[in-house]
Motif scaffolding. Structure first.
Motif, mmCIF file in Angstrom:
data_model
loop_
_atom_site.group_PDB
_atom_site.id
_atom_site.type_symbol
_atom_site.label_atom_id
_atom_site.label_comp_id
_atom_site.label_asym_id
_atom_site.label_seq_id
_atom_site.Cartn_x
_atom_site.Cartn_y
_atom_site.Cartn_z
ATOM 1 N N ALA A 113 75.398 52.453 -17.690
ATOM 2 C CA ALA A 113 74.844 51.937 -16.438
ATOM 3 C C ALA A 113 73.900 50.773 -16.714
ATOM 4 O O ALA A 113 73.905 49.763 -15.998
ATOM 5 C CB ALA A 113 74.119 53.048 -15.690
ATOM 6 N N ARG A 114 73.085 50.902 -17.756
ATOM 7 C CA ARG A 114 72.158 49.837 -18.127
ATOM 8 C C ARG A 114 72.915 48.583 -18.535
ATOM 9 O O ARG A 114 72.534 47.464 -18.178
ATOM 10 C CB ARG A 114 71.272 50.326 -19.276
ATOM 11 C CG ARG A 114 69.963 49.588 -19.380
ATOM 12 C CD ARG A 114 69.088 50.168 -20.468
ATOM 13 N NE ARG A 114 68.489 51.439 -20.041
ATOM 14 C CZ ARG A 114 68.098 52.391 -20.863
ATOM 15 N NH1 ARG A 114 68.265 52.261 -22.154
ATOM 16 N NH2 ARG A 114 67.569 53.488 -20.398
ATOM 17 N N ALA A 115 74.019 48.764 -19.266
ATOM 18 C CA ALA A 115 74.828 47.630 -19.723
ATOM 19 C C ALA A 115 75.471 46.891 -18.547
ATOM 20 O O ALA A 115 75.689 45.685 -18.615
ATOM 21 C CB ALA A 115 75.901 48.101 -20.696
ATOM 22 N N CYS A 116 75.777 47.617 -17.478
ATOM 23 C CA CYS A 116 76.395 47.019 -16.282
ATOM 24 C C CYS A 116 75.350 46.580 -15.259
ATOM 25 O O CYS A 116 75.709 46.171 -14.148
ATOM 26 C CB CYS A 116 77.345 48.017 -15.621
ATOM 27 S SG CYS A 116 78.735 48.486 -16.631
ATOM 28 N N ASP A 128 73.436 48.411 -13.517
ATOM 29 C CA ASP A 128 73.530 49.303 -12.367
ATOM 30 C C ASP A 128 72.310 50.227 -12.376
ATOM 31 O O ASP A 128 72.328 51.324 -12.942
ATOM 32 C CB ASP A 128 74.836 50.105 -12.426
ATOM 33 C CG ASP A 128 75.076 50.941 -11.187
ATOM 34 O OD1 ASP A 128 74.157 51.030 -10.338
ATOM 35 O OD2 ASP A 128 76.176 51.515 -11.066
ATOM 36 N N GLY A 129 71.234 49.757 -11.759
ATOM 37 C CA GLY A 129 69.982 50.505 -11.757
ATOM 38 C C GLY A 129 70.091 51.859 -11.075
ATOM 39 O O GLY A 129 69.450 52.825 -11.487
ATOM 40 N N SER A 130 70.906 51.939 -10.037
ATOM 41 C CA SER A 130 71.076 53.202 -9.325
ATOM 42 C C SER A 130 71.731 54.255 -10.217
ATOM 43 O O SER A 130 71.279 55.403 -10.276
ATOM 44 C CB SER A 130 71.922 52.986 -8.068
ATOM 45 O OG SER A 130 72.120 54.186 -7.386
ATOM 46 N N ALA A 131 72.787 53.875 -10.915
ATOM 47 C CA ALA A 131 73.472 54.812 -11.813
ATOM 48 C C ALA A 131 72.570 55.192 -12.987
ATOM 49 O O ALA A 131 72.597 56.334 -13.459
ATOM 50 C CB ALA A 131 74.776 54.206 -12.316
ATOM 51 N N GLU A 132 71.763 54.239 -13.452
ATOM 52 C CA GLU A 132 70.833 54.539 -14.544
ATOM 53 C C GLU A 132 69.789 55.561 -14.087
ATOM 54 O O GLU A 132 69.488 56.527 -14.812
ATOM 55 C CB GLU A 132 70.142 53.253 -15.008
ATOM 56 C CG GLU A 132 69.198 53.451 -16.164
ATOM 57 C CD GLU A 132 68.510 52.173 -16.587
ATOM 58 O OE1 GLU A 132 67.608 52.268 -17.433
ATOM 59 O OE2 GLU A 132 68.851 51.088 -16.086
ATOM 60 N N THR A 133 69.264 55.396 -12.884
ATOM 61 C CA THR A 133 68.309 56.348 -12.335
ATOM 62 C C THR A 133 68.947 57.719 -12.155
ATOM 63 O O THR A 133 68.337 58.742 -12.469
ATOM 64 C CB THR A 133 67.757 55.843 -10.988
ATOM 65 O OG1 THR A 133 67.095 54.600 -11.212
ATOM 66 C CG2 THR A 133 66.782 56.836 -10.374
ATOM 67 N N ASP A 134 70.195 57.734 -11.659
ATOM 68 C CA ASP A 134 70.906 59.005 -11.500
ATOM 69 C C ASP A 134 71.027 59.730 -12.834
ATOM 70 O O ASP A 134 70.822 60.942 -12.926
ATOM 71 C CB ASP A 134 72.300 58.780 -10.906
ATOM 72 C CG ASP A 134 72.246 58.342 -9.447
ATOM 73 O OD1 ASP A 134 71.177 58.482 -8.818
ATOM 74 O OD2 ASP A 134 73.276 57.856 -8.945
ATOM 75 N N ALA A 135 71.370 58.992 -13.884
ATOM 76 C CA ALA A 135 71.514 59.604 -15.208
ATOM 77 C C ALA A 135 70.170 60.155 -15.694
ATOM 78 O O ALA A 135 70.116 61.241 -16.282
ATOM 79 C CB ALA A 135 72.072 58.588 -16.208
ATOM 80 N N ASN A 136 69.095 59.424 -15.435
ATOM 81 C CA ASN A 136 67.766 59.908 -15.835
ATOM 82 C C ASN A 136 67.388 61.178 -15.080
ATOM 83 O O ASN A 136 66.843 62.117 -15.662
ATOM 84 C CB ASN A 136 66.703 58.832 -15.595
ATOM 85 C CG ASN A 136 66.717 57.755 -16.652
ATOM 86 O OD1 ASN A 136 67.145 57.989 -17.776
ATOM 87 N ND2 ASN A 136 66.269 56.574 -16.284
ATOM 88 N N VAL A 137 67.682 61.215 -13.776
ATOM 89 C CA VAL A 137 67.383 62.404 -12.974
ATOM 90 C C VAL A 137 68.179 63.600 -13.489
ATOM 91 O O VAL A 137 67.643 64.701 -13.670
ATOM 92 C CB VAL A 137 67.676 62.142 -11.479
ATOM 93 C CG1 VAL A 137 67.649 63.438 -10.678
ATOM 94 C CG2 VAL A 137 66.686 61.143 -10.909
#
Length: 130
Positions: free
Chosen positions: A96-99, A101-110
């Motif tokens: 997500a970070r590479a793309c 995509d902040g939303s997907a990165e946040t989802d992964a962190n959650v």
């Protein structure tokens, strides 16, 4: 009473730091900080050394516990080594970070924080760096 003096409030049964007077009331603040409260000056007396020490220790313990139990939302969670779920979520976050995509990165962190808390019982004990 001098500003900064430690007083024992007989009504609240607690030691507070005298902050000043407002009308007929004395304003006290919890030792170590916090929300002030009004006290009847007739119900106040100087705190004993034991009461002052006890209040100081309680405040220090509260600060330490709060610092340990608080998760810093700006710091990404750290995956546990040799855990497949943690590794998958870390890969998801990296992609997500590479793309960008902040939303997907946040989802992964959650999801990673939730997994750490539920399966490793450590997600809430990440120390906060000041």
């Amino acid at each position: 009473m001098e500003c900064g003096a430690f007083m024992y409030d007989k009504v609240a049964c607690v030691v507070g730091e005298f902050r000043g007077s407002v009308g007929p009331y004395a304003m006290l603040r919890p030792v170590g900080g916090g929300r002030e409260w009004q006290a009847d000056p007739a119900a106040l007396r100087p705190a004993t050394p034991e009461e002052r020490l006890s209040a100081g220790v309680r405040a220090a313990n509260t600060r330490t516990y709060t610092r340990i139990r608080t998760v810093d939302p700006d710091r990404p969670p750290t995956p546990v080594p040799d855990c497949g779920v943690c590794a998958d979520l870390a890969v998801r976050r990296r992609q997500a970070r590479a793309c960008f995509d902040g939303s997907a990165e946040t989802d992964a962190n959650v999801l990673l924080r939730r997994h750490l808390r539920q399966d490793h019982e450590e997600g809430e004990e990440e120390p906060v760096t000041a």
